[in-house]
Design a protein around this motif. Sequence first.
Motif: not given
Lengths: 324, 188
Positions: A188-192, A219-223, A282-289
């Motif tokens: 559920n977190a918008s940033y992890c 929603t973003t994930f950084q690793i 690494y960065r993953l992000m949900v973006i608008s199409a």
Amino acid sequence: MASNIKNLVEKTEKTAESSNDPIYETNWCDMPADIKLECIGKMELKERLSLRCTAKTEKSLVDSKKMHFIECTFGKNYIGFSSKNEYFFAEKFEDQEAWLNLMQYILKFGVFDKINFRRGVEELVNICFLGNFSQLIPAKNIEIGPFNMTTVINILQKFKDDAESISLDSLIQTEFLDAILQYSHVQNASYCQIKSLGRSEDIQKIAQMWIDNDSKIGTTFQITSDKNYSFELIPTHFADRIVSQTEKRIRIRTNNPAKHILVELEHQSEEVVVVILVCRFYRLMVISADMKESEYDDNNEERMRKMVPEWFDWGYDSDGEYED
Amino acid sequence: MSSTEQGTSSAAPAEPTTAPESAAAPEVPESFYYVHGKDKVVHKVSAGALQHSALIHGMISNLGYTEEQAKANPFPFENIDGDILQMVVDWCNQHKGKPTPPEDTNLPKQKEKLFDLVLAVNYLEIKELLTYCCKQVAMMVKGKSPEEIREIWMIPTDAEDEAAEKEAKKRAGKEAAGETAAAAGDAK
């Protein structure tokens, strides 16, 4: 009999004399509970703790009022926090039980904008959470670790699953991401962010989770990981979803035509090349199409620095304090 | 109007006191209302100042009183001491039409007076003043130990509470027994 009458007359006279002056006899105990709670809400931690020691009724009243913390940090041998009214710092005292009671009180009755569990408190936190926590802890931003995976999960489970951001350190534990992704807190977190991910090929699982959950745009994930091979594996996992692919960026389709997922291997400037040699971001992000490539955020150095400041700034201690 | 109508600062004036006006004179003539506390001293307060009190604002919003009608029907607050009501009226006047500051240093420091003010303000539903008062109450015990707080706020210990409870139960038991005996006597 005569003396009784005399006393009565004296009393009446005294009452008559003082009738123009109001008599103030109201005290704390005469206050309705909602007013008491309003006052308790304005008290600092020390006064709350003192008031709850005065009587059972006051204790239950104080305990029914949550305390708002802007930021709270449990570190090795210290607790520090800031709230609207105060800045508090306590070094660990010898009385272990009193120390644990303080930790438990803060965790049980706090509402946190940001809460940090830093290196060196793993054992204490585990003991602390053995206590009775009947309610989940509300926190907007949670930072945990580096701890053993069991502890991380134990802590996460004590929190409400509506945190905006979660920061973890996996300590290169190989099953870490698999385990963490099971929890709604992370979903559920918008940033992890996860530091020191043990198996970087796992990052495709994050993208898969977002596809399955139709996660929100933004929603973003950084690793960070010292492994380098996973980025090349992404196209294999999502062969039929590739929208575009460069050396540093892969964009994939989700099941929702309005959303894409952007996976980025953060590129380095000369200044940070040393860091990149030992660590991959690494960065993953949900973006608008509809997002155009020109709209991609290239300011990656700032976010890398924010995530792992100790690798960029000499003298920065990973507990979040600058050393002299 | 009550025959006890007085000025606020002394017993002499027969006319109700007029609240100090704010610097900017309103373009439209302002309407005034009248309130009195336990001491029956009547205070003349502008509708603008009374807007701070949700209770009074709710009472007057649909009244449409003329000046005479308002004067003839002061709002009685018999549960509020005169000087406490005076404090409230002064505060409402001082903050009429102004944004309330983050701090208010003019609140009474005497604890009993402050608690009376808290109760009055709570009753009159003056949110901002209640916030200040509660902050002031909290400040009374800043840095104090449990024993000191107990002493300042006269909080009974658990043992005292239990003893009082036992005593009350005992008294209630005796009274009930007395009533039963009296009822039995009546029946005979």
